[in-house]
Design an enzyme around this catalytic site. Structure first.
Site, PDB file in Angstrom:
ATOM      1  N   SER A 138       9.269  65.993 132.394  1.00  0.00           N
ATOM      2  CA  SER A 138       9.089  67.392 132.770  1.00  0.00           C
ATOM      3  C   SER A 138       8.513  67.420 134.170  1.00  0.00           C
ATOM      4  CB  SER A 138       8.119  68.082 131.805  1.00  0.00           C
ATOM      5  OG  SER A 138       7.698  69.346 132.308  1.00  0.00           O
TER       6      SER A 138
ATOM      7  N   TYR B   8       0.389  68.595 126.360  1.00  0.00           N
ATOM      8  CA  TYR B   8       1.794  68.502 126.757  1.00  0.00           C
ATOM      9  C   TYR B   8       1.914  67.770 128.096  1.00  0.00           C
ATOM     10  CZ  TYR B   8       6.494  69.867 128.193  1.00  0.00           C
ATOM     11  OH  TYR B   8       7.790  69.849 128.617  1.00  0.00           O
TER      12      TYR B   8
END
Length: 252
Positions: A143, A156
């Site tokens: 990401s 995350y």
């Protein structure tokens, strides 16, 4: 157009979003595709769409946080096709934005088990299968938040930083054995995951767009284009790399 004729690809998290788009694109490029995910109905729908364009594919219900599931996925792939050439380790979950003191151990375990352990287990079982036919190409989904920090979602963010480290380390370990390991790092992409975050909040969506130099949200296909390149011979001298597909966000 990139072709993967005669090659076999495994896609985890292939039931929706980027994973589903990648599975279909690989089939369009003539790969035989094994779709893995936890949602049976959605997985079978991905297979139906692949078969509708003349592709060869099957679905394996898989929880990537469980080694027995990942091992079975690769064993079923080898039993049907006899080889593994491409793996797109895309399965992952997001985190609801909350203040740090309100985040729970259960949330931590869930995110780390799927986002980090799931990639590690996938690599562990994919690589021996690839070595049997002389090598292969692996792409892990990280990401843009695997490269920077973000408020409210530290678990995350930490999980995606970990996948960046896994990618580089495993790439180095197998660089001389014909296996390339890279990552694709999407930014804000129009997927079901983003829809859950935004829901009907059009103001939030417009705000997200203002944070991107290109002024728009990306599409799954734009990420898939990067994945296909990383899996192809066109990137034959690329390993240990994280290719950011984020409309310029990280460059700011």
């Amino acid at each position: 157009m990139t072709t993967f004729s005669g090659k076999v690809a495994v896609v985890t998290g292939g039931t929706s979003g980027i994973g589903k788009a990648a599975a279909i694109a690989l089939a369009q490029a003539e790969a035989n595709v094994v779709v893995a995910g936890r949602r049976q109905a959605e997985g079978e729908e991905t297979i139906r769409q692949i078969q509708a364009i003349g592709g060869d594919a099957f679905f394996v219900a898989t929880d990537v946080s469980k080694e027995a599931d990942v091992q079975a996925l690769i064993e079923k792939t080898m039993a049907r096709y006899g080889r593994l050439d491409i793996a797109f380790n895309n399965a992952g979950v997001d985190q609801e934005t909350t203040p740090l003191p309100e985040q729970t151990e259960a949330t931590y375990d869930r995110i780390m088990d799927i986002n980090v352990k799931g990639v590690w287990l996938s690599l562990k079982h994919e690589i021996p299968a690839m070595l049997k036919n002389g090598g292969g190409a692996i792409v892990n989904t990280t990401s843009g938040l695997g490269l920077v920090g973000a408020v409210g979602v530290p678990i995350y963010v930490a999980s995606k930083h970990a996948v960046e480290g896994l990618t580089k380390s495993v790439a180095l370990e197998y660089a001389k054995q014909g296996i390339r390991v890279n990552a694709v790092s999407p930014g804000l992409i129009q997927t079901e995951m983003l829809d859950r975050t935004v829901q009907t909040n059009t103001e939030l969506m417009e705000y997200f767009k203002t944070t991107l130099p290109m002024g728009r949200i990306g599409t799954p296909q734009e990420v898939v284009n990067a994945v296909l390149w990383l899996c192809s011979d066109a990137s034959s001298f690329v390993t240990g790399h994280s290719l950011t597909v984020d409309g310029g966000y990280i460059a700011q």
